[in-house]
Design a protein around this motif. Sequence first.
Motif, PDB file in Angstrom:
ATOM      1  N   ASP A 246     -17.491  14.590  76.489  1.00 20.08           N
ATOM      2  CA  ASP A 246     -16.211  15.166  76.897  1.00 20.08           C
ATOM      3  C   ASP A 246     -15.485  14.152  77.766  1.00 20.08           C
ATOM      4  OD1 ASP A 246     -14.160  16.990  77.169  1.00 20.08           O
ATOM      5  OD2 ASP A 246     -15.326  18.491  78.258  1.00 20.08           O
ATOM      6  N   ILE A 247     -14.260  14.461  78.134  1.00 24.15           N
ATOM      7  CA  ILE A 247     -13.476  13.589  79.008  1.00 24.15           C
ATOM      8  C   ILE A 247     -13.313  14.290  80.348  1.00 24.15           C
ATOM      9  CG2 ILE A 247     -11.335  12.302  79.299  1.00 24.15           C
ATOM     10  CD1 ILE A 247     -10.924  12.397  76.308  1.00 24.15           C
ATOM     11  N   ALA A 248     -13.812  13.661  81.390  1.00 28.03           N
ATOM     12  CA  ALA A 248     -13.787  14.271  82.720  1.00 28.03           C
ATOM     13  C   ALA A 248     -12.360  14.406  83.230  1.00 28.03           C
ATOM     14  CB  ALA A 248     -14.609  13.426  83.691  1.00 28.03           C
ATOM     15  N   PRO A 249     -11.978  15.576  83.734  1.00 29.70           N
ATOM     16  CA  PRO A 249     -10.625  15.732  84.303  1.00 29.70           C
ATOM     17  C   PRO A 249     -10.340  14.731  85.414  1.00 29.70           C
ATOM     18  CG  PRO A 249     -11.691  17.870  84.034  1.00 29.70           C
ATOM     19  CD  PRO A 249     -12.743  16.828  83.747  1.00 29.70           C
ATOM     20  N   ALA A 250     -11.366  14.396  86.203  1.00 32.71           N
ATOM     21  CA  ALA A 250     -11.147  13.455  87.302  1.00 32.71           C
ATOM     22  C   ALA A 250     -10.722  12.083  86.798  1.00 32.71           C
ATOM     23  CB  ALA A 250     -12.426  13.333  88.142  1.00 32.71           C
ATOM     24  N   LEU A 251     -11.241  11.671  85.617  1.00 33.45           N
ATOM     25  CA  LEU A 251     -10.813  10.397  85.038  1.00 33.45           C
ATOM     26  C   LEU A 251      -9.362  10.469  84.593  1.00 33.45           C
ATOM     27  CD1 LEU A 251     -13.679   8.934  82.813  1.00 33.45           C
ATOM     28  CD2 LEU A 251     -12.827   8.095  85.000  1.00 33.45           C
ATOM     29  N   LEU A 252      -9.011  11.556  83.923  1.00 32.64           N
ATOM     30  CA  LEU A 252      -7.626  11.692  83.451  1.00 32.64           C
ATOM     31  C   LEU A 252      -6.653  11.760  84.621  1.00 32.64           C
ATOM     32  CD1 LEU A 252      -7.917  14.152  80.424  1.00 32.64           C
ATOM     33  CD2 LEU A 252      -7.857  11.655  80.452  1.00 32.64           C
ATOM     34  N   ASP A 253      -7.085  12.328  85.744  1.00 30.24           N
ATOM     35  CA  ASP A 253      -6.215  12.383  86.919  1.00 30.24           C
ATOM     36  C   ASP A 253      -5.890  10.987  87.439  1.00 30.24           C
ATOM     37  OD1 ASP A 253      -6.195  15.127  86.846  1.00 30.24           O
ATOM     38  OD2 ASP A 253      -7.717  15.384  88.412  1.00 30.24           O
ATOM     39  N   GLN A 254      -6.756  10.015  87.136  1.00 30.67           N
ATOM     40  CA  GLN A 254      -6.535   8.656  87.620  1.00 30.67           C
ATOM     41  C   GLN A 254      -5.904   7.737  86.566  1.00 30.67           C
ATOM     42  OE1 GLN A 254     -10.694   8.190  89.484  1.00 30.67           O
ATOM     43  NE2 GLN A 254      -9.335   7.287  91.029  1.00 30.67           N
ATOM     44  N   LEU A 255      -5.539   8.307  85.415  1.00 30.02           N
ATOM     45  CA  LEU A 255      -4.876   7.539  84.360  1.00 30.02           C
ATOM     46  C   LEU A 255      -3.366   7.721  84.477  1.00 30.02           C
ATOM     47  CD1 LEU A 255      -5.255   5.844  81.730  1.00 30.02           C
ATOM     48  CD2 LEU A 255      -5.203   8.018  80.475  1.00 30.02           C
ATOM     49  N   ARG A 256      -2.648   6.617  84.509  1.00 30.63           N
ATOM     50  CA  ARG A 256      -1.196   6.683  84.618  1.00 30.63           C
ATOM     51  C   ARG A 256      -0.584   7.403  83.414  1.00 30.63           C
ATOM     52  NH1 ARG A 256       0.812   3.250  88.564  1.00 30.63           N
ATOM     53  NH2 ARG A 256      -0.520   1.457  89.126  1.00 30.63           N
ATOM     54  N   VAL A 257       0.565   7.988  83.611  1.00 29.11           N
ATOM     55  CA  VAL A 257       1.332   8.523  82.491  1.00 29.11           C
ATOM     56  C   VAL A 257       1.644   7.376  81.531  1.00 29.11           C
ATOM     57  CG1 VAL A 257       3.500   9.599  81.793  1.00 29.11           C
ATOM     58  CG2 VAL A 257       2.327  10.379  83.862  1.00 29.11           C
ATOM     59  N   GLY A 258       1.344   7.550  80.263  1.00 27.51           N
ATOM     60  CA  GLY A 258       1.515   6.479  79.294  1.00 27.51           C
ATOM     61  C   GLY A 258       0.352   5.525  79.224  1.00 27.51           C
ATOM     62  N   GLY A 259      -0.673   5.741  80.074  1.00 29.88           N
ATOM     63  CA  GLY A 259      -1.837   4.874  80.063  1.00 29.88           C
ATOM     64  C   GLY A 259      -2.754   5.161  78.887  1.00 29.88           C
ATOM     65  N   VAL A 260      -3.722   4.276  78.686  1.00 30.17           N
ATOM     66  CA  VAL A 260      -4.646   4.372  77.557  1.00 30.17           C
ATOM     67  C   VAL A 260      -6.069   4.529  78.069  1.00 30.17           C
ATOM     68  CG1 VAL A 260      -5.642   3.146  75.574  1.00 30.17           C
ATOM     69  CG2 VAL A 260      -3.178   3.021  76.007  1.00 30.17           C
ATOM     70  N   ILE A 261      -6.807   5.469  77.482  1.00 31.83           N
ATOM     71  CA  ILE A 261      -8.239   5.586  77.730  1.00 31.83           C
ATOM     72  C   ILE A 261      -8.962   5.379  76.412  1.00 31.83           C
ATOM     73  CG2 ILE A 261      -8.132   8.129  77.542  1.00 31.83           C
ATOM     74  CD1 ILE A 261     -10.549   8.191  79.494  1.00 31.83           C
ATOM     75  N   VAL A 262      -9.953   4.492  76.425  1.00 33.42           N
ATOM     76  CA  VAL A 262     -10.760   4.176  75.242  1.00 33.42           C
ATOM     77  C   VAL A 262     -12.181   4.635  75.526  1.00 33.42           C
ATOM     78  CG1 VAL A 262     -11.560   2.367  73.676  1.00 33.42           C
ATOM     79  CG2 VAL A 262      -9.315   2.161  74.779  1.00 33.42           C
ATOM     80  N   LEU A 263     -12.722   5.472  74.665  1.00 34.82           N
ATOM     81  CA  LEU A 263     -14.078   5.948  74.904  1.00 34.82           C
ATOM     82  C   LEU A 263     -14.762   6.336  73.604  1.00 34.82           C
ATOM     83  CD1 LEU A 263     -14.166   9.576  76.391  1.00 34.82           C
ATOM     84  CD2 LEU A 263     -12.269   8.665  75.052  1.00 34.82           C
ATOM     85  N   PRO A 264     -16.109   6.182  73.577  1.00 33.71           N
ATOM     86  CA  PRO A 264     -16.886   6.654  72.440  1.00 33.71           C
ATOM     87  C   PRO A 264     -17.089   8.163  72.575  1.00 33.71           C
ATOM     88  CG  PRO A 264     -18.018   4.894  73.670  1.00 33.71           C
ATOM     89  CD  PRO A 264     -16.944   5.450  74.535  1.00 33.71           C
ATOM     90  N   LEU A 265     -16.296   8.944  71.857  1.00 35.28           N
ATOM     91  CA  LEU A 265     -16.315  10.400  71.987  1.00 35.28           C
ATOM     92  C   LEU A 265     -17.298  10.990  70.985  1.00 35.28           C
ATOM     93  CD1 LEU A 265     -15.063  12.818  73.467  1.00 35.28           C
ATOM     94  CD2 LEU A 265     -13.317  12.894  71.669  1.00 35.28           C
ATOM     95  N   VAL A 266     -18.249  11.758  71.494  1.00 36.00           N
ATOM     96  CA  VAL A 266     -19.265  12.395  70.656  1.00 36.00           C
ATOM     97  C   VAL A 266     -18.749  13.755  70.216  1.00 36.00           C
ATOM     98  CG1 VAL A 266     -21.656  13.159  70.511  1.00 36.00           C
ATOM     99  CG2 VAL A 266     -21.059  11.194  71.955  1.00 36.00           C
ATOM    100  N   MET A 267     -18.654  13.929  68.894  1.00 35.92           N
ATOM    101  CA  MET A 267     -18.147  15.176  68.336  1.00 35.92           C
ATOM    102  C   MET A 267     -19.182  15.743  67.380  1.00 35.92           C
ATOM    103  SD  MET A 267     -14.288  13.727  67.677  1.00 35.92           S
ATOM    104  CE  MET A 267     -14.978  12.144  67.154  1.00 35.92           C
ATOM    105  N   ASN A 268     -19.921  16.732  67.859  1.00 35.65           N
ATOM    106  CA  ASN A 268     -20.993  17.341  67.068  1.00 35.65           C
ATOM    107  C   ASN A 268     -21.942  16.273  66.528  1.00 35.65           C
ATOM    108  OD1 ASN A 268     -22.475  19.386  65.971  1.00 35.65           O
ATOM    109  ND2 ASN A 268     -21.077  19.813  64.279  1.00 35.65           N
TER     110      ASN A 268
END
Length: 408
Positions: free
Chosen positions: A176-198
């Motif tokens: 999942d993506i932690a809300p605390a990480l998204l809170d520290q991402l600028r508007v228009g910023g990019v997050i790259v992550l290996p997302l596990v989906m099932n």
Amino acid sequence: MNQTTDTGIVDRAAELRAALVTDLRAKQKITSEVVEAAVRRVPRERFMPAGTDLDIAYGYDNSVVTKRDEHGVALSSVSAAYIQARMLEQAELAPGMTVLEVGSGGLNAAYLAEIVGPGGRVVSVDIDPEVTDRAASLLEDNGYGSRVRVLVADAEHGVSDEGPFDAIIVTVGAWDIAPALLDQLRVGGVIVLPLVMNAVTRTIGFRREGDHLISRSVEVAGFVPMQGDGAHPDRVFLLPDANGRHVRLLFDSGGPERLDRLDGVLAGERAELWSGVTIGNGVSFADLHLWFAWFLPGFCRVAADEGTGLAAERLWFPFGVVHGAGFAYLALRSAPEGEGFEFGARAFGPDGERAAAAMVEQIRAWDRDGRDVEPRFGYWPADSDHSRIPSDVAVMNKTHGVVSISWS
């Protein structure tokens, strides 16, 4: 290493580094000048464990484990060159940016420091002090100590007194993506992550758009799983065979309630069902696995002990499905006509044929609706406006939000 002199090692490393860049460019894992310059400049071999052969260090798709637990499970590693380069490109980096790396190792942080330059800032965090100590020491020894701040932190809770970040790169498998990480991402910023989906992972480059994220790039790759409060262990079911060995069924979440109905099924007759859907030699069908993860109820990963019948088949494509008292797994055989292979399912248990039919149905659906179409993803945090999720997408619930996927 195979080389016998320092000069020989340096010269050989430079040759391999140049060849690696050429390969990464040709395969479009490197597409920008800034990433190319970073990969050319950083001495990759200096961030590897002692004794790592140069050919391994500069291999296109070689990952190198740097720490294991007491059971031999990898806890930290240096990612393969192709995925490091691809994730740097996915992050859409530029000089002067402030960047967070989650999952320290040293090498990737050095690449980031080269790209953002003296006007930028790099913060690298890991939950394991042994890993951060190693990363900080390697960065210091190679001239990056003053350009990267290495911290011990559980990224599930963000990084206090840091940010906001223009880009965040997560180098461990995230359920999942932690809300605390998204809170520290600028508007228009990019997050790259290996997302596990099932149980199936895709490294996704998401851009923040308003209250949610939209994918801009997707790559196939696997990573060591996240530790700490963001960890999400599989549910594991052991399916014994007649000789006391086991086939392990691993469920990402949920899974059938009555797995005891599968007791003894491997001792029975095996059924087969074939789809008529074929694939050419050497052609990737990784998105079939992703399709299963989203649309095949009872989907699981499969691992077999040595000596079991399934191990003898060498499960290169270890995905299966549980349906009632039946278990089926993905199988391939030579195509009836011409070169390549045909997809199908092999199954056990009273409901084995039904399990195989469910898998074959989704193979045909993928062939009809998802093949050769790059999926697009969205991530909608719990506090975002879910009424804006398009009606024609599939959704998957996570702890902190919802993932959407569209093959249209």
